[in-house]
Motif scaffolding. Structure first.
Motif, PDB file in Angstrom:
ATOM      1  N   LEU A  85       0.846  -1.193   0.000  1.00  0.00           N
ATOM      2  CA  LEU A  85       0.000   0.000   0.000  1.00  0.00           C
ATOM      3  C   LEU A  85       0.879   1.240   0.000  1.00  0.00           C
ATOM      4  O   LEU A  85       1.805   1.343   0.810  1.00  0.00           O
ATOM      5  N   PRO A  86       0.647   2.175  -0.893  1.00  0.00           N
ATOM      6  CA  PRO A  86       1.432   3.417  -0.860  1.00  0.00           C
ATOM      7  C   PRO A  86       1.064   4.240   0.363  1.00  0.00           C
ATOM      8  O   PRO A  86      -0.064   4.167   0.840  1.00  0.00           O
ATOM      9  N   PRO A  87       2.015   4.997   0.892  1.00  0.00           N
ATOM     10  CA  PRO A  87       1.754   5.778   2.104  1.00  0.00           C
ATOM     11  C   PRO A  87       0.928   7.026   1.819  1.00  0.00           C
ATOM     12  O   PRO A  87       1.399   8.152   1.949  1.00  0.00           O
ATOM     13  N   LEU A  88      -0.334   6.827   1.417  1.00  0.00           N
ATOM     14  CA  LEU A  88      -1.178   7.950   1.030  1.00  0.00           C
ATOM     15  C   LEU A  88      -2.016   8.482   2.179  1.00  0.00           C
ATOM     16  O   LEU A  88      -2.580   9.562   2.063  1.00  0.00           O
ATOM     17  N   ASN A  89      -2.132   7.717   3.242  1.00  0.00           N
ATOM     18  CA  ASN A  89      -3.201   7.980   4.188  1.00  0.00           C
ATOM     19  C   ASN A  89      -2.730   8.555   5.513  1.00  0.00           C
ATOM     20  O   ASN A  89      -3.280   8.251   6.555  1.00  0.00           O
ATOM     21  N   PHE A  90      -1.681   9.377   5.475  1.00  0.00           N
ATOM     22  CA  PHE A  90      -1.285  10.063   6.685  1.00  0.00           C
ATOM     23  C   PHE A  90      -2.341  11.103   7.049  1.00  0.00           C
ATOM     24  O   PHE A  90      -2.781  11.875   6.198  1.00  0.00           O
ATOM     25  N   ASP A  91      -2.728  11.121   8.330  1.00  0.00           N
ATOM     26  CA  ASP A  91      -3.543  12.253   8.753  1.00  0.00           C
ATOM     27  C   ASP A  91      -2.609  13.421   9.051  1.00  0.00           C
ATOM     28  O   ASP A  91      -1.388  13.316   8.917  1.00  0.00           O
ATOM     29  N   VAL A  92      -3.159  14.552   9.456  1.00  0.00           N
ATOM     30  CA  VAL A  92      -2.348  15.766   9.625  1.00  0.00           C
ATOM     31  C   VAL A  92      -1.236  15.552  10.634  1.00  0.00           C
ATOM     32  O   VAL A  92      -0.069  15.896  10.398  1.00  0.00           O
TER      33      VAL A  92
ATOM     34  N   ILE B 168       7.701  10.346  -0.316  1.00  0.00           N
ATOM     35  CA  ILE B 168       6.432  10.616   0.364  1.00  0.00           C
ATOM     36  C   ILE B 168       5.694  11.753  -0.339  1.00  0.00           C
ATOM     37  O   ILE B 168       4.481  11.690  -0.567  1.00  0.00           O
ATOM     38  N   GLU B 169       6.433  12.781  -0.708  1.00  0.00           N
ATOM     39  CA  GLU B 169       5.831  13.922  -1.405  1.00  0.00           C
ATOM     40  C   GLU B 169       5.167  13.478  -2.702  1.00  0.00           C
ATOM     41  O   GLU B 169       4.079  13.951  -3.062  1.00  0.00           O
ATOM     42  N   ALA B 170       5.804  12.516  -3.396  1.00  0.00           N
ATOM     43  CA  ALA B 170       5.306  12.090  -4.706  1.00  0.00           C
ATOM     44  C   ALA B 170       3.994  11.327  -4.625  1.00  0.00           C
ATOM     45  O   ALA B 170       3.238  11.292  -5.605  1.00  0.00           O
ATOM     46  N   VAL B 171       3.692  10.709  -3.485  1.00  0.00           N
ATOM     47  CA  VAL B 171       2.493   9.875  -3.405  1.00  0.00           C
ATOM     48  C   VAL B 171       1.419  10.455  -2.491  1.00  0.00           C
ATOM     49  O   VAL B 171       0.411   9.810  -2.230  1.00  0.00           O
ATOM     50  N   LEU B 172       1.642  11.664  -1.998  1.00  0.00           N
ATOM     51  CA  LEU B 172       0.593  12.299  -1.202  1.00  0.00           C
ATOM     52  C   LEU B 172      -0.591  12.679  -2.100  1.00  0.00           C
ATOM     53  O   LEU B 172      -0.413  12.965  -3.289  1.00  0.00           O
ATOM     54  N   PRO B 173      -1.786  12.666  -1.548  1.00  0.00           N
ATOM     55  CA  PRO B 173      -2.951  13.064  -2.349  1.00  0.00           C
ATOM     56  C   PRO B 173      -2.820  14.483  -2.881  1.00  0.00           C
ATOM     57  O   PRO B 173      -2.115  15.315  -2.297  1.00  0.00           O
ATOM     58  N   LYS B 174      -3.514  14.753  -3.949  1.00  0.00           N
ATOM     59  CA  LYS B 174      -3.490  16.081  -4.555  1.00  0.00           C
ATOM     60  C   LYS B 174      -3.954  17.113  -3.532  1.00  0.00           C
ATOM     61  O   LYS B 174      -4.935  16.916  -2.821  1.00  0.00           O
ATOM     62  N   GLY B 175      -3.219  18.205  -3.468  1.00  0.00           N
ATOM     63  CA  GLY B 175      -3.569  19.260  -2.532  1.00  0.00           C
ATOM     64  C   GLY B 175      -2.831  19.190  -1.221  1.00  0.00           C
ATOM     65  O   GLY B 175      -2.916  20.113  -0.403  1.00  0.00           O
ATOM     66  N   ARG B 176      -2.081  18.084  -0.991  1.00  0.00           N
ATOM     67  CA  ARG B 176      -1.300  17.965   0.236  1.00  0.00           C
ATOM     68  C   ARG B 176       0.181  17.966  -0.117  1.00  0.00           C
ATOM     69  O   ARG B 176       0.592  17.441  -1.147  1.00  0.00           O
ATOM     70  N   SER B 177       0.994  18.529   0.760  1.00  0.00           N
ATOM     71  CA  SER B 177       2.423  18.622   0.487  1.00  0.00           C
ATOM     72  C   SER B 177       3.192  18.614   1.803  1.00  0.00           C
ATOM     73  O   SER B 177       2.717  19.149   2.820  1.00  0.00           O
TER      74      SER B 177
END
Length: 226
Positions: free
Chosen positions: A67-74, A106-115
């Motif tokens: 699973l890609p690390p996409l689901n970090f909360d804030v 991590i930056e490359a797989v974050l959802p759109k709008g998050r950085s």
């Protein structure tokens, strides 16, 4: 929380546990009933997620799930970015380069709008000057090899030691390695910036690293209690 989000959270909880974990523990972490937990596990197993175990025994996530690390909360993203920035700042060579690459992934797989640049937490730790020494210690720990070091203490007295490295601590003033020292036949701590020559001793430690780590933790606890 939607059921799909809860199922994903369940997978993340299982990934955080390396050993089988009781259903009651998972249910508590997710804030759901044990019956709901059993249903969610059955649903994931039915979808092919490699969860081993059963009710009353415990569950563990097997290999084969990516699973890609996409689901970090804030808060999770803050913690990850802060940690990587610490490594980058403290160890600009070696692990610092690895930290920069990890942050880019991590930056490359974050959802759109998050950085990662949205994390407004800075690290003021001084850059370490002991990357080569640290690299050799890490190699020794991975191989469970003894190390030979030339050390100069705070008074300037020099000594030659054969040690079994256990763990490295990063503090404001310096990095320190905890070891088992053959000369003292006891645990000893050495500042990395006072280590001169360092080399693998060409033989394995006489005790497994995981056992040394466990004993060192008990040693630390006894010192703190005293």
């Amino acid at each position: 929380m939607s059921r799909s989000a809860r199922l994903l959270k369940l997978i993340e909880c299982l990934r955080a546990h390396r050993r089988p974990v009781a259903g009651a523990t998972l249910a508590r972490e997710l804030g759901i009933s044990l019956r709901s937990l059993y249903r969610d596990v059955a649903t994931l197993q039915g979808e092919g997620v490699p969860i081993a175990g059963e009710a009353g025994v415990g569950y563990v996530l097997g290999p084969g799930l990516t699973l890609p690390p996409l689901n970090f909360d804030v808060d999770e993203l803050d913690a990850v970015v802060l940690g990587l920035r610490f490594v980058e700042k403290r160890l600009p060579d070696g692990l610092g380069d690895d930290a920069r690459r990890a942050l880019a992934k991590i930056e490359a797989v974050l959802p759109k709008g998050r950085s990662a640049t949205d994390v407004h937490l800075l690290v003021g730790a001084p850059a370490g000057e002991s990357s080569a020494v640290l690299d050799k210690i890490r190699e020794a720990i991975r191989k469970e090899d003894a190390l030979e070091i030339a050390y100069r203490d705070k008074n300037g007295d020099a000594s030659e030691r054969t040690v079994w490295p256990i763990v490295v601590g990063f503090f404001d003033a310096a990095e320190t390695v905890a070891t088992w020292c053959e000369m003292r036949n006891d645990f000893r701590h050495f500042r990395l910036d006072r280590i001169g020559r360092i080399a693998l001793a060409g033989r394995t430690m006489e005790r497994r690293h995981r056992m040394l780590l466990a004993d060192w933790r008990l040693y630390q606890e006894s010192r703190d209690a005293g």
